[in-house]
Design an enzyme around this catalytic site. Structure first.
Site, PDB file in Angstrom:
ATOM      1  N   SER A   1      25.434  45.182  28.081  1.00 16.57           N
ATOM      2  CA  SER A   1      26.211  43.994  27.699  1.00 16.57           C
ATOM      3  C   SER A   1      27.674  44.123  28.102  1.00 16.57           C
ATOM      4  O   SER A   1      28.442  43.169  27.974  1.00 16.57           O
ATOM      5  CB  SER A   1      26.099  43.770  26.192  1.00 16.57           C
ATOM      6  OG  SER A   1      26.605  44.888  25.507  1.00 16.57           O
ATOM      7  N   CYS A   2      28.071  45.316  28.580  1.00 11.40           N
ATOM      8  CA  CYS A   2      29.460  45.507  29.036  1.00 11.40           C
ATOM      9  C   CYS A   2      29.696  44.717  30.331  1.00 11.40           C
ATOM     10  O   CYS A   2      28.744  44.299  30.990  1.00 11.40           O
ATOM     11  CB  CYS A   2      29.736  46.980  29.320  1.00 11.40           C
ATOM     12  SG  CYS A   2      29.591  48.040  27.873  1.00 11.40           S
ATOM     13  N   ILE A   3      30.989  44.533  30.646  1.00 19.34           N
ATOM     14  CA  ILE A   3      31.354  43.836  31.882  1.00 19.34           C
ATOM     15  C   ILE A   3      32.167  44.770  32.773  1.00 19.34           C
ATOM     16  O   ILE A   3      33.088  45.450  32.301  1.00 19.34           O
ATOM     17  CB  ILE A   3      32.236  42.597  31.578  1.00 19.34           C
ATOM     18  CG1 ILE A   3      31.491  41.578  30.709  1.00 19.34           C
ATOM     19  CG2 ILE A   3      32.759  41.964  32.872  1.00 19.34           C
ATOM     20  CD1 ILE A   3      30.557  40.664  31.453  1.00 19.34           C
TER      21      ILE A   3
END
Lengths: 289, 169
Positions: B29-31
């Site tokens: 879910s990190c960017i």
């Protein structure tokens, strides 16, 4: 393959099944008793030289930062406590085979370990913060939640692209695709193995229902802790395979744990900090694997 | 540094003007946000973990949050001679679990909230986004070859594909 092999066939025909030394299983069963004996736990560990060596290496890792070296299992139990040593025995027993790649799930070396250990840390954190389950039992349950994948991997080799295509086409989760193709999923296979190992029932339930905690009747808090730990681990991208995050999350599990969804971001921060702290535990473990 | 690889770990910011390959591994879910000033040839990447810093808690690593990480990366790039008005960016990540059953996902949609928060920062800071690959249920690895400008994304099950070229060529 559908309908041609039973779950029992799969387990019987898989040559490279995960295993846990009988000494470590005895440690879990003893530690699970209300009147658990530290002396017995130390004796069980001593029965297995290789397990003893790994447990001592972990006990002397930078994670615990002890001023002096621990030299035997009895001392480890006295200094670190029975529950910590039980977890070290589990880590020491699972690490050697969990670091292997699992081609069927497109997991490279150490990725299965990374995901399992992350879920252990997450489940332990949730159990501790909510007070709803024993944090050490939650740790063990998290560590073992995906053992079914180790057994199923070989049967899924080269099938992953087709399985993901089916998931997208039919709007299914990955475990639903497993059930459609095999007749059962990795959680069921894992629970079967856990029963074969005679693990305590809450651990078997956590493995069986980790993707569908609402189906566990009556509800077991440890199942919800592992479900949430698995979600945290997937979200943070620890050890993601080809099945990715294609699973369902039950918000009812959070309600049962009395976790406020508004607190999610703080829990994520605590989880990552906990995971990073634990990494010190493994600085030497590769040599012992 | 040409040809070298710079791993951008969770909550980290890396900047350089020597043409390394920036790598964000295992984005769930990190960017990952790659940035480049084609005139000063200064590049950077940040691996954002959450949308916003907590009001009651000091920020230990600015790269951890979208609302502190993007501007902190720009400041570090500026120290190497980059100018905000020339910086172009590309982003990837923001995956989330497939569904939230019968319940309301609310705050649990970390991937979507991260993507929205990073986009908001990009907009507020007036940066031009040349490529975006966000959402879905697959983990991603994002690479940014700051020598060539090429940004690539791959998932565990898909081949690596070019997302865009931050040098504009």
């Amino acid at each position: 393959m559908a309908g041609t092999l039973t779950l029992e066939d799969i387990v019987r025909k898989t040559t490279d099944l995960p295993s846990i030394p009988s000494a470590a299983l005895a440690v879990i069963r003893e530690a699970d008793k209300p009147d658990a004996s530290a002396q017995k736990v130390a004796e069980y560990i001593r029965q297995d030289q290789s397990l003893t060596a790994r447990v001592l290496r972990l006990a002397n890792s930078a994670y615990f930062g002890l001023a002096r070296r621990i030299l035997d299992a009895r001392e480890a139990v006295v200094v670190l406590g029975l529950r910590s040593v039980r977890n070290l025995a589990m880590v020491a027993s699972t690490y050697p085979w969990m670091i292997r790649p699992l081609k069927g799930y497109n997991l490279g070396p150490k990725q299965m370990w990374c995901h399992s250990f992350g879920t252990a840390v997450g489940a332990q954190l949730i159990a501790r913060e909510t007070g709803k389950a024993d944090p050490d039992a939650a740790f063990t349950a998290g560590l073992l939640h995906n053992i079914g994948k180790v057994a199923l991997s070989i049967w899924l080799e080269n099938k992953l692209p087709a399985m993901m295509a089916m998931a997208v086409r039919d709007d299914l989760t990955f475990d639903e695709v497993e059930r459609k193709i095999l007749g059962f999923d990795h959680a069921e296979v894992g629970a079967y193995l856990a029963e074969e190992w005679n693990l305590p029932e809450p651990l078997v339930l956590a493995i069986r229902f980790h993707h569908h905690p609402d189906e566990c009747q009556p509800h077991e808090p440890i199942v919800d802790c592992v479900h949430f730990g698995d979600y945290l681990t997937m979200s943070m991208g620890f050890g993601l395979g080809g099945d990715g995050l294609r699973y369902e999350f039950s918000t009812h599990a959070l309600e049962r744990l009395s976790v406020d969804p508004e607190a999610t971001d703080r829990i994520v921060c605590d989880f990552v900090a906990s995971y990073e702290a634990y990494e010190k535990l493994f600085q030497d473990l590769d040599q012992a694997a | 540094m040409l040809g070298t690889q710079l791993l951008v770990g969770m909550a980290e910011i890396q900047v350089s003007k020597e043409g390394p390959l920036f790598v964000c591994l295992g984005l769930g879910s990190c960017i990952g946000l790659a940035a480049y000033d084609p005139v000063a040839r200064v590049a950077g990447m940040v691996h954002v973990m959450l949308p916003a810093a907590f009001a009651d808690k000091p920020v230990d690593k600015p790269g951890k949050f979208a609302d502190t990480g993007v501007s902190a990366m720009l400041e570090q790039m500026a120290r190497l001679g980059a100018s905000k008005s020339r910086i172009v960016v590309a982003m990837a990540g923001g995956a989330q679990v497939f569904n939230f059953g019968s319940g309301n996902s609310g705050r649990l949609d970390i991937g979507k909230r991260n993507a929205d928060a990073v986009e908001e920062q990009v907009r507020l800071l007036g940066l031009r986004c040349l490529g975006k690959d966000v959402g879905g249920n697959q983990g991603r690895t994002m690479t940014f070859d700051s020598g060539s400008g090429l940004v690539k994304v791959r998932t565990v099950t898909s081949m690596e594909r070019a997302l865009c070229n931050l040098r504009g060529s």
